[in-house]
Motif scaffolding. Sequence first.
Motif, PDB file in Angstrom:
ATOM      1  N   ASN A 193       0.839  -1.243  -0.080  1.00 34.34           N
ATOM      2  CA  ASN A 193      -0.084  -0.009   0.259  1.00 34.34           C
ATOM      3  C   ASN A 193       0.830   1.226   0.169  1.00 34.34           C
ATOM      4  OD1 ASN A 193      -2.226  -1.470   0.213  1.00 34.34           O
ATOM      5  ND2 ASN A 193      -2.663  -1.434   2.337  1.00 34.34           N
ATOM      6  N   GLN A 194       1.777   1.346   0.789  1.00 36.02           N
ATOM      7  CA  GLN A 194       2.691   2.455   0.879  1.00 36.02           C
ATOM      8  C   GLN A 194       3.449   2.717  -0.433  1.00 36.02           C
ATOM      9  OE1 GLN A 194       3.146   0.899   4.387  1.00 36.02           O
ATOM     10  NE2 GLN A 194       1.320   2.067   4.496  1.00 36.02           N
ATOM     11  N   ALA A 195       3.916   1.492  -0.924  1.00 40.66           N
ATOM     12  CA  ALA A 195       4.537   1.671  -2.435  1.00 40.66           C
ATOM     13  C   ALA A 195       3.535   2.185  -3.451  1.00 40.66           C
ATOM     14  CB  ALA A 195       5.151   0.329  -2.725  1.00 40.66           C
ATOM     15  N   LEU A 196       2.251   1.838  -3.401  1.00 40.06           N
ATOM     16  CA  LEU A 196       1.470   2.532  -4.212  1.00 40.06           C
ATOM     17  C   LEU A 196       0.993   3.912  -3.990  1.00 40.06           C
ATOM     18  CD1 LEU A 196      -1.392  -0.299  -4.556  1.00 40.06           C
ATOM     19  CD2 LEU A 196       0.350   0.326  -6.314  1.00 40.06           C
ATOM     20  N   LEU A 197       1.008   4.165  -2.844  1.00 39.35           N
ATOM     21  CA  LEU A 197       1.000   5.756  -2.352  1.00 39.35           C
ATOM     22  C   LEU A 197       2.221   6.586  -2.949  1.00 39.35           C
ATOM     23  CD1 LEU A 197      -0.606   5.709   1.355  1.00 39.35           C
ATOM     24  CD2 LEU A 197      -1.900   6.132  -0.916  1.00 39.35           C
ATOM     25  N   LEU A 198       3.244   5.919  -2.791  1.00 40.41           N
ATOM     26  CA  LEU A 198       4.619   6.954  -3.068  1.00 40.41           C
ATOM     27  C   LEU A 198       4.494   6.672  -4.873  1.00 40.41           C
ATOM     28  CD1 LEU A 198       7.296   5.495  -1.209  1.00 40.41           C
ATOM     29  CD2 LEU A 198       6.297   7.332  -1.200  1.00 40.41           C
ATOM     30  N   ARG A 245       3.287   9.941  -9.738  1.00 35.63           N
ATOM     31  CA  ARG A 245       2.195  10.165 -11.090  1.00 35.63           C
ATOM     32  C   ARG A 245       1.484  11.454 -10.935  1.00 35.63           C
ATOM     33  NH1 ARG A 245       2.198   7.699 -15.827  1.00 35.63           N
ATOM     34  NH2 ARG A 245       0.016   7.692 -15.634  1.00 35.63           N
ATOM     35  N   ALA A 246       0.960  11.872  -9.578  1.00 32.16           N
ATOM     36  CA  ALA A 246       0.074  12.876  -9.560  1.00 32.16           C
ATOM     37  C   ALA A 246       0.757  14.419  -9.811  1.00 32.16           C
ATOM     38  CB  ALA A 246      -0.313  13.162  -8.161  1.00 32.16           C
ATOM     39  N   TRP A 299      -5.024   5.465  -6.413  1.00 36.90           N
ATOM     40  CA  TRP A 299      -4.161   4.690  -5.853  1.00 36.90           C
ATOM     41  C   TRP A 299      -4.346   4.487  -4.301  1.00 36.90           C
ATOM     42  CZ3 TRP A 299      -2.122   1.437  -9.053  1.00 36.90           C
ATOM     43  CH2 TRP A 299      -1.975   1.770 -10.198  1.00 36.90           C
ATOM     44  N   SER A 300      -5.010   5.570  -3.878  1.00 41.41           N
ATOM     45  CA  SER A 300      -5.657   5.382  -2.482  1.00 41.41           C
ATOM     46  C   SER A 300      -6.645   4.293  -2.370  1.00 41.41           C
ATOM     47  CB  SER A 300      -5.843   6.770  -1.889  1.00 41.41           C
ATOM     48  OG  SER A 300      -4.771   7.667  -1.995  1.00 41.41           O
ATOM     49  N   ALA A 336      -7.564   0.455  -0.630  1.00 40.41           N
ATOM     50  CA  ALA A 336      -8.539   0.048   0.225  1.00 40.41           C
ATOM     51  C   ALA A 336      -9.184  -1.434  -0.474  1.00 40.41           C
ATOM     52  CB  ALA A 336      -9.502   1.068   0.104  1.00 40.41           C
ATOM     53  N   VAL A 337      -9.065  -1.467  -1.735  1.00 33.35           N
ATOM     54  CA  VAL A 337      -9.587  -2.713  -2.334  1.00 33.35           C
ATOM     55  C   VAL A 337      -8.606  -3.879  -2.025  1.00 33.35           C
ATOM     56  CG1 VAL A 337      -9.735  -3.811  -4.633  1.00 33.35           C
ATOM     57  CG2 VAL A 337     -10.544  -1.458  -4.323  1.00 33.35           C
ATOM     58  N   LEU A 338      -7.417  -3.563  -1.975  1.00 34.16           N
ATOM     59  CA  LEU A 338      -6.375  -4.679  -1.623  1.00 34.16           C
ATOM     60  C   LEU A 338      -6.370  -5.003  -0.257  1.00 34.16           C
ATOM     61  CD1 LEU A 338      -3.111  -3.375  -3.651  1.00 34.16           C
ATOM     62  CD2 LEU A 338      -4.356  -5.384  -3.920  1.00 34.16           C
ATOM     63  N   LEU A 339      -6.711  -4.108   0.801  1.00 31.41           N
ATOM     64  CA  LEU A 339      -6.975  -4.459   1.753  1.00 31.41           C
ATOM     65  C   LEU A 339      -8.117  -5.463   2.194  1.00 31.41           C
ATOM     66  CD1 LEU A 339      -6.442  -1.205   4.272  1.00 31.41           C
ATOM     67  CD2 LEU A 339      -5.181  -3.222   4.418  1.00 31.41           C
ATOM     68  N   PHE A 340      -9.163  -5.202   1.622  1.00 32.76           N
ATOM     69  CA  PHE A 340     -10.329  -6.085   1.592  1.00 32.76           C
ATOM     70  C   PHE A 340     -10.206  -7.441   0.875  1.00 32.76           C
ATOM     71  CE2 PHE A 340     -14.525  -7.360   0.558  1.00 32.76           C
ATOM     72  CZ  PHE A 340     -15.383  -7.071   1.800  1.00 32.76           C
ATOM     73  N   THR A 341      -9.710  -7.364  -0.314  1.00 35.86           N
ATOM     74  CA  THR A 341      -9.768  -8.572  -0.982  1.00 35.86           C
ATOM     75  C   THR A 341      -8.801  -9.533  -0.677  1.00 35.86           C
ATOM     76  OG1 THR A 341      -8.513  -7.554  -2.713  1.00 35.86           O
ATOM     77  CG2 THR A 341     -10.767  -7.484  -3.156  1.00 35.86           C
ATOM     78  N   ILE A 342      -7.453  -8.895  -0.495  1.00 34.21           N
ATOM     79  CA  ILE A 342      -6.239  -9.861  -0.269  1.00 34.21           C
ATOM     80  C   ILE A 342      -6.181  -9.954   1.289  1.00 34.21           C
ATOM     81  CG2 ILE A 342      -3.789 -10.283  -0.573  1.00 34.21           C
ATOM     82  CD1 ILE A 342      -3.944  -8.991  -3.262  1.00 34.21           C
TER      83      ILE A 342
END
Length: 320
Positions: free
Chosen positions: A49-54, A59-60, A79-80, A84-90
């Motif tokens: 998640n932190q990697a995705l935020l960075l 990108r922004a 990406w934020s 949330a999607v990754l937290l829920f699904t995985i």
Amino acid sequence: MSESNSKTVILAALTGNFLVAVSKFVASFITGSTAMMAEGIHSVIDTGNQALLLYGMRRAKKPPDAKYPFGYGKEIYFWSFMVAVLLFTIGAGVSIYEGVEKVMHPHPIDHPYINYGVLGLAILFEGTSWLIAAREFRRVKGGWGVLEAVRRGKDPNKFLVLFEDTAAIGGLLLAAAGLALVQSTGLEVFDGIASIGIGCLLAFSSVWLAVETKGLLIGESANRYVVQQIENIVGRHPSVDRVNEVPTMHIGPEYVLANISLRFKSDLSGEQLQNAIADMDRRIKQECPTVKRVFIEAEYEADTPPSHADEADTHKTIGH
């Protein structure tokens, strides 16, 4: 929170979660604890998640181009949302699955004190990351309460890492409680129950994060006080007869687009109208630094389309 401070908070969380994940998986392999396995998965997801935020922050910052004339600011919201999607699904899905499996087929835990040692180190790492995130969050929230600051905040990085770390510490406490109950009662089923509890905590976290980022992703308006500032600036301008409406939208955390509908005084010449619009554009951007693009429409009525006879004279749009 400045971009550099946001990056510091995310990097601290990423480093801590990576170290914690490795230690949890080693402990789970040695001891056979399902709760520790669930916690290891939790830490891996948090690291990703932190990697995705960075990645989203990088990108922004891309400048506008022909395909995206307002820039790439909304990528940070996308990406934020993916976090949330990754937290829920995985995260939540695997933790609950492993917990149910352990409840149905319990097996003993070996060397439980290894788990306690790893959990202690994990709490230390997560606690350090939490303190860094909490310090920055307190600095930016000002006089708002925690929930109000999250609701009004337009930069998910300001609260997402803090919330993730809070959920992580809660998961660690659940894992420790499950291990303690296994030791005190001799019932291995409590290890599986702790894993299910961690999964439920992750599911709640993911739904909450998704709700908070959804509005920003689809185009949330600026905070009311920003809209009020814009209304005051244009409303007191000598060329304006009436303010019809001021719709706004966040393109990024520090990028607001404003599309203002005004009724101008009827005795203005074309040159006076252009000068008035340019003056309002300058004042808005000076007094509201987050407003980067301003479009001003001259309309007789905001909700009533002008007649064909008046259309050429009453509906003009100038963007800056």
